[in-house]
Design a protein around this motif. Structure first.
Motif, PDB file in Angstrom:
ATOM      1  N   PRO A  54     -20.115  33.840  57.081  1.00  0.00           N
ATOM      2  CA  PRO A  54     -21.260  32.922  57.010  1.00  0.00           C
ATOM      3  C   PRO A  54     -20.783  31.481  56.919  1.00  0.00           C
ATOM      4  CG  PRO A  54     -21.497  34.743  55.449  1.00  0.00           C
ATOM      5  CD  PRO A  54     -20.109  34.811  55.976  1.00  0.00           C
ATOM      6  N   PRO A  55     -21.610  30.523  57.292  1.00  0.00           N
ATOM      7  CA  PRO A  55     -21.195  29.116  57.204  1.00  0.00           C
ATOM      8  C   PRO A  55     -21.042  28.669  55.758  1.00  0.00           C
ATOM      9  CG  PRO A  55     -23.508  29.279  57.811  1.00  0.00           C
ATOM     10  CD  PRO A  55     -22.964  30.664  57.855  1.00  0.00           C
ATOM     11  N   VAL A  56     -20.164  27.720  55.546  1.00  0.00           N
ATOM     12  CA  VAL A  56     -19.980  27.116  54.232  1.00  0.00           C
ATOM     13  C   VAL A  56     -21.105  26.110  54.012  1.00  0.00           C
ATOM     14  CG1 VAL A  56     -18.489  25.653  52.820  1.00  0.00           C
ATOM     15  CG2 VAL A  56     -17.494  27.454  54.250  1.00  0.00           C
ATOM     16  N   ARG A  57     -21.841  26.276  52.935  1.00  0.00           N
ATOM     17  CA  ARG A  57     -22.971  25.398  52.652  1.00  0.00           C
ATOM     18  C   ARG A  57     -22.521  24.246  51.763  1.00  0.00           C
ATOM     19  NH1 ARG A  57     -27.851  29.025  50.474  1.00  0.00           N
ATOM     20  NH2 ARG A  57     -26.288  29.441  48.852  1.00  0.00           N
ATOM     21  N   LEU A  58     -22.745  23.027  52.227  1.00  0.00           N
ATOM     22  CA  LEU A  58     -22.451  21.829  51.448  1.00  0.00           C
ATOM     23  C   LEU A  58     -23.779  21.171  51.090  1.00  0.00           C
ATOM     24  CD1 LEU A  58     -19.433  20.333  53.441  1.00  0.00           C
ATOM     25  CD2 LEU A  58     -19.369  21.720  51.363  1.00  0.00           C
ATOM     26  N   PHE A  59     -24.148  21.234  49.813  1.00  0.00           N
ATOM     27  CA  PHE A  59     -25.401  20.637  49.340  1.00  0.00           C
ATOM     28  C   PHE A  59     -25.119  19.187  48.952  1.00  0.00           C
ATOM     29  CE2 PHE A  59     -25.587  25.169  48.463  1.00  0.00           C
ATOM     30  CZ  PHE A  59     -26.825  25.527  48.968  1.00  0.00           C
ATOM     31  N   PRO A  96     -28.760  33.468  46.675  1.00  0.00           N
ATOM     32  CA  PRO A  96     -27.796  33.206  45.588  1.00  0.00           C
ATOM     33  C   PRO A  96     -26.720  32.198  46.006  1.00  0.00           C
ATOM     34  CG  PRO A  96     -27.192  35.195  46.757  1.00  0.00           C
ATOM     35  CD  PRO A  96     -28.438  34.687  47.422  1.00  0.00           C
ATOM     36  N   TYR A  97     -26.020  31.665  45.011  1.00  0.00           N
ATOM     37  CA  TYR A  97     -24.924  30.742  45.240  1.00  0.00           C
ATOM     38  C   TYR A  97     -23.599  31.500  45.120  1.00  0.00           C
ATOM     39  CZ  TYR A  97     -28.582  27.288  44.453  1.00  0.00           C
ATOM     40  OH  TYR A  97     -29.743  26.560  44.526  1.00  0.00           O
ATOM     41  N   ASP A  98     -22.679  31.162  45.993  1.00  0.00           N
ATOM     42  CA  ASP A  98     -21.406  31.873  46.047  1.00  0.00           C
ATOM     43  C   ASP A  98     -20.274  30.854  46.010  1.00  0.00           C
ATOM     44  OD1 ASP A  98     -19.153  33.384  46.661  1.00  0.00           O
ATOM     45  OD2 ASP A  98     -20.269  34.752  47.948  1.00  0.00           O
ATOM     46  N   PRO A  99     -19.365  30.936  45.032  1.00  0.00           N
ATOM     47  CA  PRO A  99     -18.256  29.958  44.973  1.00  0.00           C
ATOM     48  C   PRO A  99     -17.328  30.035  46.173  1.00  0.00           C
ATOM     49  CG  PRO A  99     -17.931  31.733  43.380  1.00  0.00           C
ATOM     50  CD  PRO A  99     -19.314  31.889  43.916  1.00  0.00           C
ATOM     51  N   TYR A 100     -17.415  31.103  46.982  1.00  0.00           N
ATOM     52  CA  TYR A 100     -16.602  31.205  48.195  1.00  0.00           C
ATOM     53  C   TYR A 100     -17.238  30.489  49.382  1.00  0.00           C
ATOM     54  CZ  TYR A 100     -13.355  34.620  46.227  1.00  0.00           C
ATOM     55  OH  TYR A 100     -12.380  35.233  45.474  1.00  0.00           O
ATOM     56  N   PHE A 101     -18.527  30.161  49.290  1.00  0.00           N
ATOM     57  CA  PHE A 101     -19.224  29.602  50.448  1.00  0.00           C
ATOM     58  C   PHE A 101     -20.023  28.339  50.127  1.00  0.00           C
ATOM     59  CE2 PHE A 101     -18.710  34.104  51.467  1.00  0.00           C
ATOM     60  CZ  PHE A 101     -18.200  34.038  52.755  1.00  0.00           C
ATOM     61  N   ASP A 102     -20.128  27.936  48.869  1.00  0.00           N
ATOM     62  CA  ASP A 102     -21.006  26.828  48.502  1.00  0.00           C
ATOM     63  C   ASP A 102     -20.248  25.756  47.735  1.00  0.00           C
ATOM     64  OD1 ASP A 102     -23.089  28.270  49.623  1.00  0.00           O
ATOM     65  OD2 ASP A 102     -23.670  29.188  47.715  1.00  0.00           O
ATOM     66  N   ALA A 103     -20.714  24.533  47.885  1.00  0.00           N
ATOM     67  CA  ALA A 103     -20.195  23.406  47.109  1.00  0.00           C
ATOM     68  C   ALA A 103     -21.264  22.320  47.097  1.00  0.00           C
ATOM     69  CB  ALA A 103     -18.885  22.873  47.685  1.00  0.00           C
ATOM     70  N   PHE A 104     -21.314  21.581  46.002  1.00  0.00           N
ATOM     71  CA  PHE A 104     -22.227  20.445  45.877  1.00  0.00           C
ATOM     72  C   PHE A 104     -21.434  19.154  46.028  1.00  0.00           C
ATOM     73  CE2 PHE A 104     -24.434  23.779  43.493  1.00  0.00           C
ATOM     74  CZ  PHE A 104     -25.711  23.688  44.025  1.00  0.00           C
ATOM     75  N   VAL A 105     -22.061  18.170  46.666  1.00  0.00           N
ATOM     76  CA  VAL A 105     -21.442  16.862  46.864  1.00  0.00           C
ATOM     77  C   VAL A 105     -22.444  15.804  46.440  1.00  0.00           C
ATOM     78  CG1 VAL A 105     -20.301  15.303  48.463  1.00  0.00           C
ATOM     79  CG2 VAL A 105     -20.114  17.777  48.805  1.00  0.00           C
TER      80      VAL A 105
END
Length: 364
Positions: free
Chosen positions: A155-160, A248-257
């Motif tokens: 899945p794509p990496v989500r950058l919030f 859900p949020y996944d530390p392998y695919f998500d990060a906040f900026v």
């Protein structure tokens, strides 16, 4: 007496700094501390409307798999990415003013990041970033164009990107540069904030809120090279979080900026008071930047106070290697200068280690 309007321009920098020549002369020594920078800011602003051809805004395409990216500083990055040679300081300032946003993210997440355990990265930060890097740098799968080469894709990496302002209106060619640093991965950039549509008047009116699009998101998934998708939400993050819109949020695919979020600023801290506990609850890395050292330290102090110990520091605060080389002027205070993404630091919600319970030990 009421304060007078600023009318007198400094003959050296061309910026109005005093109400009269007499007051300018009396405060000339203090003005000399920022006069050179103000002149540089003034020249850069005039350069943007000069009508010249901006060759520095022509960005390179995808990176060769055999060529490694050197992320030591701006010079090595632009050389290894085969940018058009920028041999002028003013051109360098103009191009870094835009690229600082995607490159700052890439410099923290990349496996060749200049930030390591010997340079500001904490052990907890290494654990969190290793999870993301596992996704961003997958092993070769042997995929191909034929039926035998079909492979499942991650899945794509989500950058919030929370509190989005100017970064949401950047040319999309700038954000595509982030995907070129990770040629094996895909990204979903999610701009969230009430000002996320600033300077995007051509895209109004906003989409209607329907059952399939309950928050009126603007989705861009064409013309971005197939590796990047951009969504924009003119809404507060805590509203979306309470509706479990991204769960859900996944530390392998998500990060906040958070680009200069003003967490500790008196005028905006109340807007983050409800959002911060939700960010810590996700246990996902949060990358923050600041305009100046004072601005960054004020945010850190506020987060430390509000988190009440439920926070792990991932990246020690310090100057960003890929900060904007161009200075910006505060129109309300000519003596207040800053630059985009001057400092960078990171944190996340505290994780607790658990041990297996084997029962009460027998007393000897």
């Amino acid at each position: 007496m009421p304060p007078a309007h600023v009318r007198f321009e400094c003959p050296d920098c061309g910026i109005p700094v005093s109400c009269s020549e007499q007051h300018f002369v009396s405060d000339y020594e203090n003005h000399l501390e920022v006069c050179d920078i103000l002149r540089e800011i003034n020249e850069d602003d005039h350069d943007l409307v000069s009508g010249r051809f901006f060759s520095e805004f022509e960005y390179p395409g995808p990176q060769m798999e055999e060529a490694q990216v050197n992320m030591t500083n701006w010079d090595t990055l632009m050389y290894s990415r085969e940018f058009t040679a920028v041999d002028d300081e003013r051109r360098m300032r103009q191009v870094t003013r835009l690229l600082t946003y995607p490159i700052t993210i890439g410099s923290v997440l990349h496996e060749l990041s200049p930030y390591g355990l010997k340079d500001r990265l904490t052990p907890e930060g290494l654990r969190s970033l290793s999870a993301l890097r596992y996704t961003l740098h997958p092993p070769k799968s042997g995929a191909g164009m034929d039926m035998k080469g079909i492979r499942p894709l991650a899945p794509p990496v989500r950058l919030f990107i929370l509190g989005a302002r100017a970064e949401s209106s950047l040319p999309r060619e700038v954000w595509i540069q982030l995907s070129y640093l990770f040629p094996q991965s895909t990204f979903h950039l999610i701009f969230i904030g009430p000002e996320s549509m600033s300077n995007r008047d051509a895209e109004f009116p906003l989409p209607e809120r329907t059952p399939s699009n309950p928050f009126g998101a603007i989705v861009e998934d064409r013309g971005l090279g197939g590796r990047v998708k951009i969504s924009t939400y003119v809404e507060y993050f805590h509203t979306l979080h309470q509706a479990q819109h991204f769960y859900p949020y996944d530390p392998y695919f998500d990060a906040f900026v958070l680009f200069h979020p003003g967490l500790g600023h008196p005028a905006s801290s109340h807007e983050w008071a409800e959002t911060l506990p939700q960010l810590l609850e996700t246990k996902v890395p949060i990358i923050c930047t600041g305009y100046t050292e004072f601005d960054m330290q004020r945010d850190i102090d506020w987060v430390t106070k509000e988190a009440r110990g439920e926070m792990d520091l991932l990246l020690q605060p310090g100057e960003n290697r890929f900060r904007s080389l161009r200075w910006d002027l505060n129109d309300l205070d000519p003596g207040d200068v800053s630059c985009g993404n001057w400092g960078v630091w990171g944190f996340r919600g505290k994780r607790y280690e658990t041990d297996e319970y084997r029962g009460r030990e027998e007393q000897q």
